[in-house]
Design an enzyme around this catalytic site. Structure first.
Site, short mmCIF file in Angstrom:
data_model
loop_
_atom_site.label_atom_id
_atom_site.label_comp_id
_atom_site.label_asym_id
_atom_site.label_seq_id
_atom_site.Cartn_x
_atom_site.Cartn_y
_atom_site.Cartn_z
CG ASP A 13 -2.15 0.27 5.08
OD1 ASP A 13 -1.33 0.69 6.18
OD2 ASP A 13 -1.58 -0.35 4.27
CE LYS A 16 -4.38 -1.71 12.37
NZ LYS A 16 -4.43 -1.75 10.94
N GLY A 40 2.47 2.00 10.46
CA GLY A 40 2.34 3.33 10.40
C GLY A 40 0.98 3.93 10.59
CB THR A 42 -1.88 8.54 9.45
OG1 THR A 42 -0.98 7.78 8.67
CG2 THR A 42 -1.70 10.04 8.79
CB THR A 129 7.87 -2.65 5.74
OG1 THR A 129 8.37 -3.51 6.87
CG2 THR A 129 6.34 -2.92 5.87
N PRO A 304 2.86 2.86 -3.40
CG PRO A 304 2.74 2.59 -5.71
CD PRO A 304 3.57 2.86 -4.32
CE LYS A 331 -8.29 6.49 3.70
NZ LYS A 331 -7.12 6.38 3.08
CG LEU A 332 -19.16 6.08 3.68
CD1 LEU A 332 -19.58 4.58 3.04
CD2 LEU A 332 -20.29 6.40 4.38
CG ASP A 333 -14.11 10.14 3.07
OD1 ASP A 333 -13.87 9.39 3.70
OD2 ASP A 333 -13.00 11.19 2.70
P1 IMP Z 1 6.89 -7.30 6.91
O1 IMP Z 1 5.80 -7.13 8.13
O2 IMP Z 1 7.80 -5.97 6.84
O3 IMP Z 1 7.50 -8.47 7.01
O4 IMP Z 1 5.85 -7.38 5.73
C1 IMP Z 1 4.99 -8.39 5.39
C2 IMP Z 1 3.75 -7.93 4.65
O5 IMP Z 1 3.05 -7.23 5.52
C3 IMP Z 1 4.04 -7.10 3.61
O6 IMP Z 1 3.19 -7.41 2.66
C4 IMP Z 1 3.95 -5.59 4.07
O7 IMP Z 1 3.35 -4.67 2.97
C5 IMP Z 1 2.65 -5.91 4.87
N1 IMP Z 1 2.69 -4.82 5.95
C6 IMP Z 1 3.35 -4.89 7.28
N2 IMP Z 1 3.09 -3.92 8.02
C7 IMP Z 1 2.11 -3.37 7.26
C8 IMP Z 1 1.18 -2.29 7.57
O8 IMP Z 1 1.34 -1.66 8.66
N3 IMP Z 1 0.18 -1.97 6.97
C9 IMP Z 1 0.08 -2.77 5.70
N4 IMP Z 1 0.66 -3.68 5.25
C10 IMP Z 1 1.62 -4.05 6.24
#
Ligand code: IMP
Length: 428
Positions: A13, A16, A40, A42, A129, A304, A331-333
């Protein structure tokens, strides 16, 4: 442009998606190499917001070739949904998306097992996730997975699915006491997905190596982040792939001699979703403020995000294990609102100060961060277009981060839009 791997230098997050989008303008081919629809990314373009989970964000630029490499685990239903959503916004993938036929496929039993295991672990859960990522990689590495190439052949798929279900249903019923999943429930729908995906499937290593031989350049798009890496992250609170730069080679079939640069992306502070140690985590009051200011909610699950101070020890670890040669700060802002800002420069544990990142999470969890404190700038950086115009305290903060990391910050992002990016010097 050289061939570049872009990785997350924290817990994912980092923003990227936006950086990839900015860099894609200069690349010919964009390749994902690990993870799946747990990611994910964005991207905001003008008034439009796109959230991409599997398809490289490069798809938003016309004429770029986008690859889902062999290291990615693909949930066909999620992929097709993403393709349809893009089409509804006028973005066609028909001519420029290629998916490795060696990708492993995520099935409903992977998602079910992911959720069942998490529920059973209770307080010790990872906070996944729930997309079936871990169980799909388990099958890959235990050599019992079903790949795209298998899915595309009805007979092979039928046989492999029978074998997989015979095992998975035993686990689902006997360990978790849940209802088994029937062959029919999966077989026909997945044959339908296969029919739609067939035209995208390819030996993507050949495509990538041909592009290289024509002097085209590749941008490797990392998902998640270094501290979620199965080898270098806060194990077991990690994902099941290698988001670090080495994964770009094994996850695409491009050799290390072709990689020229590794860019690390880090937020000006730190966030994490899911469970696991987080030494610089804010107290809930500060976390709530920064979360609201930064919109820190998961792009995939809406959860969150936990928030905390920038951790330079962690960044040094990321720089080492990835070979990062330039940093983009995002996200410096969001920090515009903070009167005081801290940076972690070491971990204190049992009277010793550690300057390297402990791989033992018990040590990490029990460590006290050692902080340096800075005055904030308390003014908006959002409209700023040049580094020189940043407030003096923001420049001081960034210079100290650079000094601690030992790697140049070459890009700074002060907002979600493509235009809200300050380029300090060419990454290349
Ligand atoms: P998994 O990849 O769904 O098995 O989740 C394993 C860990 O990686 C958990 O702590 C998720 O919150 C974290 N995680 C998986 N994908 C992301 C992502 O794209 N961004 C941030 N955390 C992620």
């Amino acid at each position: 442009m050289p061939n570049v791997v872009l990785v997350g230098a924290q817990w994912g997050d980092e923003g990227k998606g936006k950086l990839i989008d900015v860099l894609t303008a200069q690349a010919d081919v964009i390749a994902r190499f690990q993870g799946g629809n747990n990611a994910g990314h964005t991207v905001k373009i003008g008034g439009d917001k796109f959230i991409l989970h599997l398809i490289p964000s490069g798809i938003l630029h016309k004429g770029k070739v986008c690859i889902i490499g062999n290291g990615v685990v693909v949930d066909p239903q999620a992929l097709l949904k993403e393709i349809d959503e893009l089409a509804a916004k006028g973005v066609s993938v028909d001519r420029n998306l290629f998916i490795s036929e060696a990708c492993h496929i995520i099935f409903p039993y992977h998602r079910k097992l992911d959720l069942l295991k998490e529920a059973k672990m209770g307080a010790l859960r990872i906070g996944t996730t729930g997309r079936g990522i871990g169980p799909a990689y388990m099958d890959k590495f235990s050599r019992s997975g079903i790949r795209l190439v298998d899915l595309l052949d009805r007979n092979v798929f039928k046989r492999k699915l029978e074998a997989a279900l015979a095992e998975k249903n035993q686990i689902i019923e006997k360990i978790y006491g849940e209802k088994p999943i029937s062959h029919a429930e999966i077989f026909e729908p997945y044959c339908g997905y296969a029919d739609r995906i067939r035209k995208f499937s390819a030996n993507t290593s050949v495509i990538l190596n041909e592009a290289l031989s024509q002097n085209k350049n590749i941008l490797f798009e990392g998902a998640q982040g270094t501290l979620l890496d199965i080898d270098f992250g806060t194990y077991p609170f990690v994902t099941s792939s290698n988001p670090t730069a080495g994964g770009a080679c094994t996850g695409t079939g491009v050799g290390p001699t072709h990689i020229d640069r590794v860019i690390g992306v880090a937020k000006a502070y730190t966030t994490r979703v899911g469970e696991g140690p987080f030494p610089t985590e804010f107290d809930e009051k500060l976390a709530a403020r920064v979360r609201e200011e930064g919109g820190e909610y998961g792009a995939t699950t809406g959860r969150p995000r936990r928030c905390g101070w920038f951790d330079a020890v962690m960044l040094k670890h990321s720089i080492d294990v990835n070979g990062i040669d330039s940093i983009a700060i995002t996200k410096l802002d969001v920090m515009d609102i903070l009167p005081k800002i801290k940076v972690c420069t070491g971990y204190k544990h049992n009277g010793t100060v550690y300057k390297t990142f402990p791989l033992n999470i018990d040590v990490l969890s029990a460590s006290e961060p050692v902080y340096e404190e800075f005055d904030g700038w308390l003014s908006s950086t959002k409209e700023i277009k040049r580094y020189d115009d940043l407030p003096a305290n923001a420049k001081r903060y960034l210079a100290r981060l650079e000094g601690l990391m030992g790697v140049k910050i070459k890009m700074i992002s002060v907002g979600a839009d493509r235009g809200e990016t300050l380029s300090l010097e060419s990454i290349f």
